[in-house]
Design a protein around this motif. Structure first.
Motif, PDB file in Angstrom:
ATOM      1  N   PRO A   6      -2.734   2.285   5.771  1.00  0.00           N
ATOM      2  CA  PRO A   6      -2.440   2.584   4.423  1.00  0.00           C
ATOM      3  C   PRO A   6      -3.507   2.544   3.512  1.00  0.00           C
ATOM      4  O   PRO A   6      -3.857   3.197   2.440  1.00  0.00           O
ATOM      5  N   ARG A   7      -4.737   1.710   3.870  1.00  0.00           N
ATOM      6  CA  ARG A   7      -5.796   1.663   3.241  1.00  0.00           C
ATOM      7  C   ARG A   7      -6.409   2.782   3.397  1.00  0.00           C
ATOM      8  O   ARG A   7      -7.264   3.355   2.143  1.00  0.00           O
ATOM      9  N   ARG A   8      -6.218   3.823   4.327  1.00  0.00           N
ATOM     10  CA  ARG A   8      -7.104   5.039   4.212  1.00  0.00           C
ATOM     11  C   ARG A   8      -6.612   5.792   2.984  1.00  0.00           C
ATOM     12  O   ARG A   8      -7.130   7.019   2.832  1.00  0.00           O
ATOM     13  N   LEU A   9      -5.400   5.686   2.413  1.00  0.00           N
ATOM     14  CA  LEU A   9      -4.739   6.434   1.585  1.00  0.00           C
ATOM     15  C   LEU A   9      -5.157   5.886   0.274  1.00  0.00           C
ATOM     16  O   LEU A   9      -4.709   6.591  -0.934  1.00  0.00           O
ATOM     17  N   GLY A  10      -6.035   4.801   0.130  1.00  0.00           N
ATOM     18  CA  GLY A  10      -6.288   4.221  -1.010  1.00  0.00           C
ATOM     19  C   GLY A  10      -5.332   3.367  -1.692  1.00  0.00           C
ATOM     20  O   GLY A  10      -5.363   3.033  -3.104  1.00  0.00           O
ATOM     21  N   LEU A  11      -4.401   2.839  -0.564  1.00  0.00           N
ATOM     22  CA  LEU A  11      -3.536   1.761  -1.005  1.00  0.00           C
ATOM     23  C   LEU A  11      -3.980   0.280  -1.139  1.00  0.00           C
ATOM     24  O   LEU A  11      -4.325   0.055  -0.033  1.00  0.00           O
ATOM     25  N   ASN A  12      -4.019  -0.322  -2.179  1.00  0.00           N
ATOM     26  CA  ASN A  12      -4.582  -1.718  -2.232  1.00  0.00           C
ATOM     27  C   ASN A  12      -3.157  -2.876  -2.457  1.00  0.00           C
ATOM     28  O   ASN A  12      -3.716  -3.958  -2.737  1.00  0.00           O
ATOM     29  N   LEU A  13      -2.034  -2.123  -2.421  1.00  0.00           N
ATOM     30  CA  LEU A  13      -1.059  -3.122  -2.710  1.00  0.00           C
ATOM     31  C   LEU A  13      -0.402  -3.749  -1.700  1.00  0.00           C
ATOM     32  O   LEU A  13       0.391  -3.324  -0.897  1.00  0.00           O
ATOM     33  N   SER A  14      -1.399  -4.515  -1.285  1.00  0.00           N
ATOM     34  CA  SER A  14      -0.887  -5.492   0.190  1.00  0.00           C
ATOM     35  C   SER A  14       0.397  -6.226  -0.083  1.00  0.00           C
ATOM     36  O   SER A  14       1.074  -6.484   0.696  1.00  0.00           O
ATOM     37  N   GLY A  15       0.830  -6.727  -1.507  1.00  0.00           N
ATOM     38  CA  GLY A  15       2.012  -7.293  -1.777  1.00  0.00           C
ATOM     39  C   GLY A  15       3.003  -6.562  -1.735  1.00  0.00           C
ATOM     40  O   GLY A  15       4.078  -6.877  -1.398  1.00  0.00           O
ATOM     41  N   ALA A  16       2.858  -5.220  -2.242  1.00  0.00           N
ATOM     42  CA  ALA A  16       3.952  -4.288  -2.265  1.00  0.00           C
ATOM     43  C   ALA A  16       4.360  -3.804  -1.033  1.00  0.00           C
ATOM     44  O   ALA A  16       5.552  -3.237  -0.875  1.00  0.00           O
ATOM     45  N   LEU A  17       3.611  -3.853  -0.063  1.00  0.00           N
ATOM     46  CA  LEU A  17       3.880  -3.308   1.296  1.00  0.00           C
ATOM     47  C   LEU A  17       4.688  -4.204   1.972  1.00  0.00           C
ATOM     48  O   LEU A  17       4.547  -5.504   2.059  1.00  0.00           O
ATOM     49  N   LEU A  39       4.142   3.675  -0.361  1.00  0.00           N
ATOM     50  CA  LEU A  39       3.498   4.443   0.520  1.00  0.00           C
ATOM     51  C   LEU A  39       4.035   6.263   0.263  1.00  0.00           C
ATOM     52  O   LEU A  39       5.016   6.324   0.217  1.00  0.00           O
ATOM     53  N   SER A  40       3.024   6.788   0.007  1.00  0.00           N
ATOM     54  CA  SER A  40       3.079   8.359  -0.485  1.00  0.00           C
ATOM     55  C   SER A  40       3.473   9.117   1.023  1.00  0.00           C
ATOM     56  O   SER A  40       2.342   9.230   1.558  1.00  0.00           O
ATOM     57  N   ARG A  41       4.587   9.647   1.077  1.00  0.00           N
ATOM     58  CA  ARG A  41       4.674  10.427   2.507  1.00  0.00           C
ATOM     59  C   ARG A  41       3.722  11.575   2.237  1.00  0.00           C
ATOM     60  O   ARG A  41       3.235  11.874   3.391  1.00  0.00           O
TER      61      ARG A  41
END
Length: 341
Positions: free
Chosen positions: A134-145, A170-172
């Protein structure tokens, strides 16, 4: 039937062009098969990789084997590998050349399948959706995952828009575009690498091994032509043999009819046709000798020297550099006619 026979003879005489056209048809068929193939990713953890990699590897393997099956030179190569040496030694270079030429034609359809698969991106997305970070997609929401098992199930459902949860962090769409971009990049790199490799093989091989290339190409053609001519000779011999057997059977039946009806005079067959067919048999008039000839052809093929008789005579006489036999000079003969008039 005559038209089909003419087409078959044309294909036999232009076998290389026919094989190239057949490889092109297989390549187009592979692309058409992929477009008609209904791709359904299972979207389950552990199964996506197996399904995606299976679609990318199993059909190319089938097309590769099919390219060998449709090539008539496979039987020639197998026969040349398995035959005893006898009076003719085996040439490994010729065998390698024959195998490489067949492999090059058989690889066209699998390479096109892989290229179309990578450029389309569906198989790659299905196979590697679980390994997406998920970090490849620019997501830093570790708590939301979600946790690791739920995250793996979520990533596995990326290729399937129907079962992917809409309320996910996560954006599909972003994940699918990212995986498809990687797949298309790999596809174009694969096409570029295969094109460059084919260019190197075609351009650099004659520069270094031109003599060896010509020798292997000549003897590979010789093996193919020799096999065709031997089959034609066997076909002609079988025709003559069958014709004489049938003719003798009819003559025997005719003799029985003459014995039963002694007053009837049955017409006889002409002997000149039988004489022509006897010449085509080359003295092989029974099944035992024919089987012996075929056995000897397989076990001990003739040496590649049409002047073997001249060479043997020269060696027996002690001549190191034998000179081929020359035709004797023509003799002048006088013919005298006597008349009783």
């Amino acid at each position: 039937m005559d038209k089909f026979r003419m087409i078959f003879q044309f294909l036999q005489s232009n076998q290389e062009s026919f094989l190239n056209g057949l490889c092109g048809i297989l390549a187009l068929a592979s692309a058409q098969m992929y477009s008609a193939f209904e791709f359904n990713c299972p979207c389950l953890p552990g199964y996506n990789v197996l399904y995606g990699l299976g679609v990318m590897s199993v059909p190319p393997l089938v097309l590769f084997l099919l390219g060998f099956v449709l090539n008539n030179n496979v039987s020639v190569l197998a026969e040349e590998c398995r035959r005893p040496e006898g009076l003719r030694a085996k040439e490994p270079g010729v065998l390698r050349y024959m195998f490489c030429s067949m492999a090059q034609r058989a690889l066209i359809a699998p390479l096109i399948w892989l290229s179309v698969t990578l450029l389309d991106g569906k198989c790659f997305t299905c196979a590697f959706s679980e390994s997406l970070e998920p970090r490849r997609l620019g997501l830093n929401l570790s708590g939301a995952l979600p946790a690791q098992p739920q995250l793996r199930r979520l990533l596995a459902s990326v290729p399937c828009p129907d079962i992917f949860p809409q309320q996910s962090a996560l954006s599909r769409e972003g994940a699918v575009r990212y995986l498809r971009c990687l797949s298309q990049a790999l596809g174009w790199c694969f096409i570029l690498m295969m094109t460059f490799l084919a260019f190197l093989v075609r351009a650099m091989r004659p520069c270094f091994t031109q003599v060896a290339f010509l020798k292997t190409k000549y003897w590979s053609h010789y093996i193919d032509i020799e096999r065709k001519l031997f089959e034609e000779m066997c076909t002609e011999h079988a025709k003559s043999f069958a014709k004489i057997c049938i003719q003798q059977f009819f003559e025997g039946f005719q003799n029985e009819m003459v014995r039963g009806y002694s007053r009837c005079q049955m017409p006889k067959f002409h002997d000149f046709e039988t004489g022509e067919e006897q010449e085509k048999l080359f003295g092989i008039t029974d099944s035992r000798n024919m089987n012996k000839l075929l056995r000897n052809w397989h076990r001990c093929k003739p040496p590649l020297n049409v002047n073997t008789g001249v060479k043997d005579d020269a060696q027996q006489n002690g001549d190191v550099n034998p000179v081929p036999n020359k035709c004797p000079p023509p003799r002048r003969e006088n013919i005298v006619f006597y008349s009783k008039v």
